[in-house]
Enzyme design. Structure first.
Site, PDB file in Angstrom:
ATOM      1  N   SER A  36      63.519 -86.067 -82.890  1.00 20.00           N
ATOM      2  CA  SER A  36      62.551 -85.154 -83.521  1.00 20.00           C
ATOM      3  C   SER A  36      63.221 -83.894 -84.053  1.00 20.00           C
ATOM      4  O   SER A  36      64.257 -83.462 -83.563  1.00 20.00           O
ATOM      5  CB  SER A  36      61.467 -84.742 -82.527  1.00 20.00           C
ATOM      6  OG  SER A  36      60.582 -85.808 -82.318  1.00 20.00           O
ATOM      7  N   GLN A  37      62.560 -83.317 -85.036  1.00 21.79           N
ATOM      8  CA  GLN A  37      62.990 -82.034 -85.590  1.00 21.79           C
ATOM      9  C   GLN A  37      62.978 -80.992 -84.457  1.00 21.79           C
ATOM     10  O   GLN A  37      62.025 -80.946 -83.674  1.00 21.79           O
ATOM     11  CB  GLN A  37      61.976 -81.660 -86.673  1.00 21.79           C
ATOM     12  CG  GLN A  37      62.281 -80.373 -87.401  1.00 21.79           C
ATOM     13  CD  GLN A  37      61.175 -80.036 -88.397  1.00 21.79           C
ATOM     14  OE1 GLN A  37      60.298 -80.846 -88.672  1.00 21.79           O
ATOM     15  NE2 GLN A  37      61.222 -78.837 -88.926  1.00 21.79           N
TER      16      GLN A  37
END
EC number: 2.1.1.77
Length: 213
Positions: free
Chosen positions: A64-65
Site C-alpha cells: 500500500s501507499q
C-alpha cells in the site's frame, strides 16, 4: 538486506510528505520513519520505496501507499498492548507498522505465496506478530476475539459481519468499502448491537479475496 543512511534520509523525507498530507499521529510517523520499507519490496523497486505510492508485490497484490498505511493506522488509534486483527498481511509492511506501535498483531493472508514469504521475512527483520494465519479474512478470527481494532488492507465490496462482531466495545474497524473505488470507513462499536459509522474519503485498493473453496 541493508538499511543505509541514504535510506534513512529518504524515510525522513517520506515522513515530511505525510505531515504535509495531514498525518498528525506522532507514533505513526515515527513508525514509518523507522521501518525499512525498501526491504519489503522486490529489489527492482528499491528506488521507489520511499515515494508515496503503492507498488506491485507477489501474487498480483500491492504494498500500500505509505499515506494509506499512515491514514489507516492513525484511524485505529493503537495503544501499546492493543490486540489488533489485520485482514490481508500482504508484504507485511502494515503489520510491521502495527507492531512498531506496540500492538499485538494477528494477521490473516489469503494468498499462499505471500503468506509463506511474509511469515519467514517479518521475524528475519525483527517483527514478530502474535500470529500469522493462512486463511479467509472475511471470517475474521473468532477464537482470538474480541479485538481492540481490526484493519482491512484490501477493498471489500461489503462489510463482513463477523468482523463487526469480533470488535471489543469501543473497538474500531477500519475498512475500505466499495468495488472499483473504495470509501475508507471507520466503525466504532458502542454496544452489543450499536456501531458508529464514519466515511472518510475515497481510496483505491486491490480487492479482498473471498475463500472460494
Amino acid at each position: 538486506m541493508k538499511d543505509t543512511f541514504k535510506h534513512q534520509g529518504m524515510r525522513q523525507q517520506l515522513v515530511e510528505t505525510l505531515i504535509t498530507k495531514g498525518i498528525k499521529d506522532e507514533a505513526v510517523l515515527k513508525a514509518i520513519g523507522k521501518i525499512p520499507r525498501h526491504l519489503f519490496m522486490d529489489s527492482g523497486f528499491i528506488d521507489h520505496a520511499y515515494v508515496d505510492k503503492a507498488f506491485p508485490i507477489a501474487a498480483d497484490q500491492t504494498i500500500s501507499q505509505p499515506y494509506t498505511v499512515a491514514f489507516q493506522s492513525e484511524l485505529l488509534q493503537v495503544k501499546p498492548g492493543d490486540k489488533v486483527l489485520e485482514i490481508g498481511t500482504g508484504s507485511g509492511y502494515q503489520c510491521a507498522v502495527l507492531i512498531e506501535l506496540g500492538a499485538k498483531v494477528y494477521s490473516i493472508e489469503r494468498q499462499q505465496e505471500l503468506f509463506k514469504k511474509t511469515s519467514k521475512f517479518l521475524p528475519k527483520i525483527g517483527y514478530r506478530a502474535k500470529k500469522l494465519i493462512f486463511g479467509d479474512g472475511y471470517k475474521g478470527l473468532p477464537e482470538e476475539a474480541p479485538f481492540d481494532s481490526i484493519i482491512v488492507t484490501a477493498g471489500a465490496p461489503f462489510v463482513p459481519k463477523p468482523l463487526l462482531s469480533q470488535l471489543a466495545i469501543n473497538g474500531r474497524l477500519v475498512i475500505p468499502v466499495g468495488d472499483d473505488v473504495q470509501v475508507m470507513t471507520l466503525f466504532i462499536r458502542k454496544g452489543p448491537k450499536e456501531f458508529e459509522k464514519h466515511e472518510l474519503g475515497e481510496f483505491r485498493f486491490v480487492p479482498l479475496l473471498e475463500d472460494k473453496n
